[in-house]
Design an enzyme around this catalytic site. Structure first.
Site, mmCIF file in Angstrom:
data_model
loop_
_atom_site.group_PDB
_atom_site.id
_atom_site.type_symbol
_atom_site.label_atom_id
_atom_site.label_comp_id
_atom_site.label_asym_id
_atom_site.label_seq_id
_atom_site.Cartn_x
_atom_site.Cartn_y
_atom_site.Cartn_z
ATOM 1 N N SER A 1 0.864 -1.179 0.000
ATOM 2 C CA SER A 1 0.000 0.000 0.000
ATOM 3 C C SER A 1 0.899 1.227 0.000
ATOM 4 C CB SER A 1 -0.909 0.018 1.238
ATOM 5 O OG SER A 1 -1.819 1.091 1.175
ATOM 6 N N GLU A 2 0.669 2.173 -0.921
ATOM 7 C CA GLU A 2 1.626 3.252 -1.128
ATOM 8 C C GLU A 2 1.794 4.191 0.043
ATOM 9 O OE1 GLU A 2 -1.895 4.721 -3.834
ATOM 10 O OE2 GLU A 2 -1.053 2.799 -3.253
ATOM 11 N N ASN A 3 0.901 4.135 1.033
ATOM 12 C CA ASN A 3 1.096 4.967 2.213
ATOM 13 C C ASN A 3 2.071 4.349 3.205
ATOM 14 O OD1 ASN A 3 -1.130 3.066 2.571
ATOM 15 N ND2 ASN A 3 -1.402 3.983 4.594
#
Length: 544
Positions: A369-371
């Site tokens: 997940s890019e966060n």
């Protein structure tokens, strides 16, 4: 406390010089600073008031822990650039933001706010400062459903500089590392490169245009030049902070926290727990104290933006009475076949997040997940719910054994660097040549690109799979010969999965091949609902 020392300059014949350094009290330096400030205002509109900006004075050696958050923000100046950490409402400095809002627009205004999300539709984050008229410009990657911010932008009350999420993270990293600029593939052949996302509008008129990027070619590819971001003040939240300023973050709260602290002249952290020096062991420190100047006690509660819990119901059973869900499940089930054992995969917001539900238990697929998660698990039960663990859609999630967490710069480095095997995204339009448009409909939808442009920035190494309904709500094809909407990426998509069919995309030659039909769907229906020409595979399969 004071000390003095003498030294002899190297210049011949120069007299000896004595330096005297005196440490004043906190109240003393603040009073001196206040009396030396000058402000100039134009009273016609608050929007164009002049403000000096600049960072508060940094004083080494003073006690970092402040007794009051109001005291810690009292010398922040109008016109300052504020770096506000957090992803959605995870890791936002709600206590500090509340104190800034309390000062009001007469005392604190004309701020430039740098944040991944400039507030949210439900409040929290920078929302109080924006609705209160204290922010004149926001640099962010995503507006989402924040209609209040969108309205202010369209009315000319605030300028917005949309920046891809990974680029935003890297601009901050460079700002903190003394690197003035860098080149990135993100945003090439889009409105980011051409500067066509205007920063300020009013009544449909462009007041402040976007800025076109300088480009260079490396190894046959075009790259945009991006410049570093520097802030006057960074505001962030951490789980534990010792009295020397060493910080420990929990899970996805560190998405932007360390980056922003490093890129600012003065950094203020609100700590859930302020502890003595030594309580945090060296291996527990995520951000060294050199980057923190002021510490306050966090008093505001954490806010869960999208509380999502695990359902024990069979998605196939749920879909029997819900045609829309049945379509989504069909797409997600087929998408799961793109996730091979041992793959590292990034799943975008919406339908892509449903794909892991159709993986076998021993699939060994690592979801990124890019966060800032590698090893994202399913939605939590009520007992597993944790406000500090969210996905890119701000939904609550869990972590699988062996999961790791990190900041956004490292996350997008994985993506741009080609270390992720497959990335799945939604679409507004997909071109027959692999062009993708999924973040803006001019005059109608202005949500921002978030991390999408970064996710498609290295399609030779990371396979880009689009999951989308075949037609939009009005029945118009979403697969078209040429995209008419602003591009997220050019020639990036390799596979398109819809509720009707699956297409392979030849990104280099520019063409579609139909390889599978959904159950009960015939070729003629796909031809009627596709806005592009396509070839048909010799052996036409069926989506299972």
């Amino acid at each position: 406390m004071e000390f003095a020392c003498s030294f002899v300059p190297k210049l011949a014949g120069a007299p000896a010089v004595q330096i005297r350094v005196t440490q004043t009290s906190r109240a003393g330096w603040r009073l001196k600073q206040h009396t030396s400030q000058t402000r100039s205002f134009r009273t016609s509109t608050a929007f164009f008031r002049e403000a000096p900006g600049g960072a508060p004075t940094k004083v080494r050696g003073q006690r970092k822990v402040f007794d009051s958050v109001d005291e810690a923000v009292a010398d922040i100046k109008s016109g300052s650039t504020i770096l506000s950490a957090g992803f959605g409402l995870c890791g936002t400095a709600e206590t500090i933001i509340g104190a800034l809002a309390k000062r009001g627009p007469e005392s604190l205004h004309s701020l430039t706010a740098v944040s991944n999300n400039a507030g949210t539709a439900i409040g929290g984050g920078l929302s109080p400062l924006i609705t209160g008229g204290q922010v004149s410009k926001a640099i962010c990657s995503f507006l989402g459903n924040n209609k209040a911010l969108e309205k202010k932008y369209l009315n000319g009350e605030i300028a917005i500089e949309l920046t891809p999420q990974g680029t935003l993270a890297e601009k901050l990293r460079c700002g903190g590392a003394g690197i003035p600029a860098f080149f990135t593939p993100t945003g090439v052949n889009t409105f980011i490169q051409s500067g066509q996302i205007h920063q300020r509008l009013k009544g449909g008129e462009v007041i402040e245009p976007g800025v076109a990027r300088e480009t260079r070619i490396f190894d046959g590819r075009i790259y945009n030049m991006e410049t570093a971001i520097h802030g006057d003040v960074a505001i962030l939240r951490a789980h534990k902070v010792d009295e020397a300023g060493n910080c420990q973050f929990r899970y996805t709260t560190q998405s932007f926290g360390p980056l922003m602290a490093k890129a600012a002249k003065i950094s203020i952290v609100e700590a859930e727990h302020i502890v003595p020096v030594g309580e945090l062991k060296s291996h527990e420190i995520d951000l060294p104290g050199v980057f923190i100047d002021r510490i306050v006690q966090a008093t505001a509660d954490k806010i869960i933006e999208v509380k999502t819990l695990r359902s024990n119901e069979d998605p196939e059973e749920q879909g029997k009475n819900n045609p829309a869900l049945a379509r989504r499940n069909r797409i997600a089930k087929r998408a799961a076949k793109e996730l091979k054992p041992g793959f590292y995969a990034n799943l975008g917001v919406g339908m892509p997040t449903l794909a892991p539900s159709y993986l076998p238990p021993d699939a060994n697929v690592w979801i990124q997940s890019e966060n800032g998660i590698l090893g994202m698990g399913p939605y939590p039960t009520e007992d597993e719910l944790d406000a500090d663990i969210i996905n890119a859609g701000k939904e609550t999630v869990t972590l699988v054994p062996g999961a790791s967490v990190f900041d956004s710069s490292e996350s997008f480095g994985m993506i741009r660097g080609g270390h992720i095997d497959v990335s799945m995204l939604g679409a507004l339009q997909v071109g027959a040549n692999g062009d993708l448009a999924n973040y803006m409909i001019p005059g109608k939808v202005f949500k921002g690109m978030g991390g999408a442009m970064d996710l498609v920035s290295n399609p030779d190494e990371t396979k880009i799979v689009v999951l989308t309904d075949h037609v939009d709500k009005s029945g118009k094809p979403k697969i078209v010969q040429h995209c008419t909407l602003p591009l997220t990426g050019a020639r990036v998509v390799s596979t398109i999965i819809t509720d009707l069919a699956v297409f392979d995309v030849d990104r280099k030659k520019g063409g579609l091949t139909l390889i599978e039909l959904a159950p009960g769907v015939e070729l003629e229906e796909v031809k009627q609902k596709t806005g592009a020409t396509f070839e048909v595979a010799e052996i036409l399969g069926r989506m299972e």
